[in-house]
Motif scaffolding. Sequence first.
Motif, PDB file in Angstrom:
ATOM      1  N   GLY A 131      14.882  -4.610 -13.123  1.00  0.00           N
ATOM      2  CA  GLY A 131      14.489  -5.977 -13.444  1.00  0.00           C
ATOM      3  C   GLY A 131      14.471  -6.304 -14.916  1.00  0.00           C
ATOM      4  O   GLY A 131      13.962  -7.361 -15.312  1.00  0.00           O
ATOM      5  N   ILE A 132      15.011  -5.426 -15.775  1.00  0.00           N
ATOM      6  CA  ILE A 132      14.995  -5.616 -17.226  1.00  0.00           C
ATOM      7  C   ILE A 132      16.426  -5.521 -17.744  1.00  0.00           C
ATOM      8  O   ILE A 132      17.183  -4.626 -17.348  1.00  0.00           O
ATOM      9  CB  ILE A 132      14.115  -4.556 -17.914  1.00  0.00           C
ATOM     10  N   GLU A 133      16.815  -6.427 -18.643  1.00  0.00           N
ATOM     11  CA  GLU A 133      18.162  -6.409 -19.192  1.00  0.00           C
ATOM     12  C   GLU A 133      18.320  -5.240 -20.172  1.00  0.00           C
ATOM     13  O   GLU A 133      17.471  -5.025 -21.029  1.00  0.00           O
ATOM     14  CB  GLU A 133      18.476  -7.730 -19.893  1.00  0.00           C
ATOM     15  N   HIS A 134      19.432  -4.519 -20.026  1.00  0.00           N
ATOM     16  CA  HIS A 134      19.692  -3.322 -20.836  1.00  0.00           C
ATOM     17  C   HIS A 134      21.064  -3.383 -21.483  1.00  0.00           C
ATOM     18  O   HIS A 134      21.934  -4.151 -21.066  1.00  0.00           O
ATOM     19  CB  HIS A 134      19.620  -2.057 -19.961  1.00  0.00           C
ATOM     20  N   GLN A 135      21.225  -2.538 -22.501  1.00  0.00           N
ATOM     21  CA  GLN A 135      22.502  -2.368 -23.179  1.00  0.00           C
ATOM     22  C   GLN A 135      22.764  -0.872 -23.351  1.00  0.00           C
ATOM     23  O   GLN A 135      21.910  -0.142 -23.870  1.00  0.00           O
ATOM     24  CB  GLN A 135      22.469  -3.034 -24.558  1.00  0.00           C
ATOM     25  N   SER A 136      23.930  -0.407 -22.931  1.00  0.00           N
ATOM     26  CA  SER A 136      24.304   0.989 -23.173  1.00  0.00           C
ATOM     27  C   SER A 136      24.590   1.188 -24.655  1.00  0.00           C
ATOM     28  O   SER A 136      25.227   0.354 -25.300  1.00  0.00           O
ATOM     29  CB  SER A 136      25.547   1.362 -22.364  1.00  0.00           C
ATOM     30  N   MET A 137      24.106   2.311 -25.201  1.00  0.00           N
ATOM     31  CA  MET A 137      24.329   2.637 -26.605  1.00  0.00           C
ATOM     32  C   MET A 137      24.589   4.135 -26.716  1.00  0.00           C
ATOM     33  O   MET A 137      24.163   4.923 -25.858  1.00  0.00           O
ATOM     34  CB  MET A 137      23.118   2.250 -27.467  1.00  0.00           C
ATOM     35  N   ARG A 138      25.293   4.530 -27.791  1.00  0.00           N
ATOM     36  CA  ARG A 138      25.561   5.946 -27.995  1.00  0.00           C
ATOM     37  C   ARG A 138      25.532   6.265 -29.481  1.00  0.00           C
ATOM     38  O   ARG A 138      25.730   5.404 -30.329  1.00  0.00           O
ATOM     39  CB  ARG A 138      26.893   6.340 -27.382  1.00  0.00           C
ATOM     40  N   ARG A 139      25.301   7.556 -29.751  1.00  0.00           N
ATOM     41  CA  ARG A 139      25.178   8.029 -31.135  1.00  0.00           C
ATOM     42  C   ARG A 139      25.972   9.312 -31.284  1.00  0.00           C
ATOM     43  O   ARG A 139      25.713  10.298 -30.584  1.00  0.00           O
ATOM     44  CB  ARG A 139      23.699   8.270 -31.457  1.00  0.00           C
TER      45      ARG A 139
END
Length: 300
Positions: A131-139
């Motif tokens: 129910g929460i908007e997310h963004q994939s990220m990488r390092r």
Amino acid sequence: MADFRIEAVDYATAHDDLRRVRETVFVQEQQVPVEEEWDALDPLCQHVIARDASGQSIGTGRLTPERKIGRMAVLNQWRGRGVGDAMLLALLDQARQRRWPEVSLHAQVSAETFYARHGFLPYGERFWEAGIEHQSMRRRLGGAAAVELAPAAVAAVIGLVTQARRSLSIYSRELDPGLLDHPQVLEALRRFATGGRGGEVRILLQDAAAPQRNLAPLLGLSQRLPSVFAFREVTDPVDRAYPSAFVANDAGGYYFRPLGHRFDGETDLESPGRTRQLREEFARIWERSRPCSEYRALGI
């Protein structure tokens, strides 16, 4: 001195401490169903806990066998005090010890800038999880990371500005609309400029008139903080033909774009050799360029 400490813990013995934080933050505050909060990966993960001076758990995070960071949570009364930063650095250290070349995570959109400050770049489309908007990220943990689109470019610059100690060198064609006028980049620059560290931001432009015509917001920020920001315009014909653009800090980090009118390029927060080359090149061009004294008189 920090009034908290970070420690690696065993899931089985620290389960109650993990529950205290995670169910408070995720289940109670964010309304994540409790059955979604705990999963089969938990016993297989490397967990860290932040504890206050009395030993009470105040923050959690985990590193999964899939090379993902997750379940980052800090109790409300401890937010904004560096707890999340310390836990994230501890998890990155764990990943480096395992010689992982890269780690990834699913960031809540509200925390995207937090992760960008630590070198994480967004990729893919945003999505909804619990129910929460997310963004994939990488390092990347070894070597340069590719930057392809504007969101990753913004994150790269935020990371470089945040990690800078006292000096930033920016080589731009005309202040990069869509990048150096992005609100989060401007906020990072403002924080750097007002951080009380005697910081300096030197910006080389190929076209000084364009930002003036466009009322670039960075010019307004520089007028309010003239002791920090300095602009020069390249005048040498060879310099004016230079096709690239870059940002380099004094902590070994850079973002280089082979073609200065595009966002695609590469970035690395831990490349002192390449960063030194860029800063030395910047310094040579800076010395033979003209100061943009007209910016000091702008009425914006």
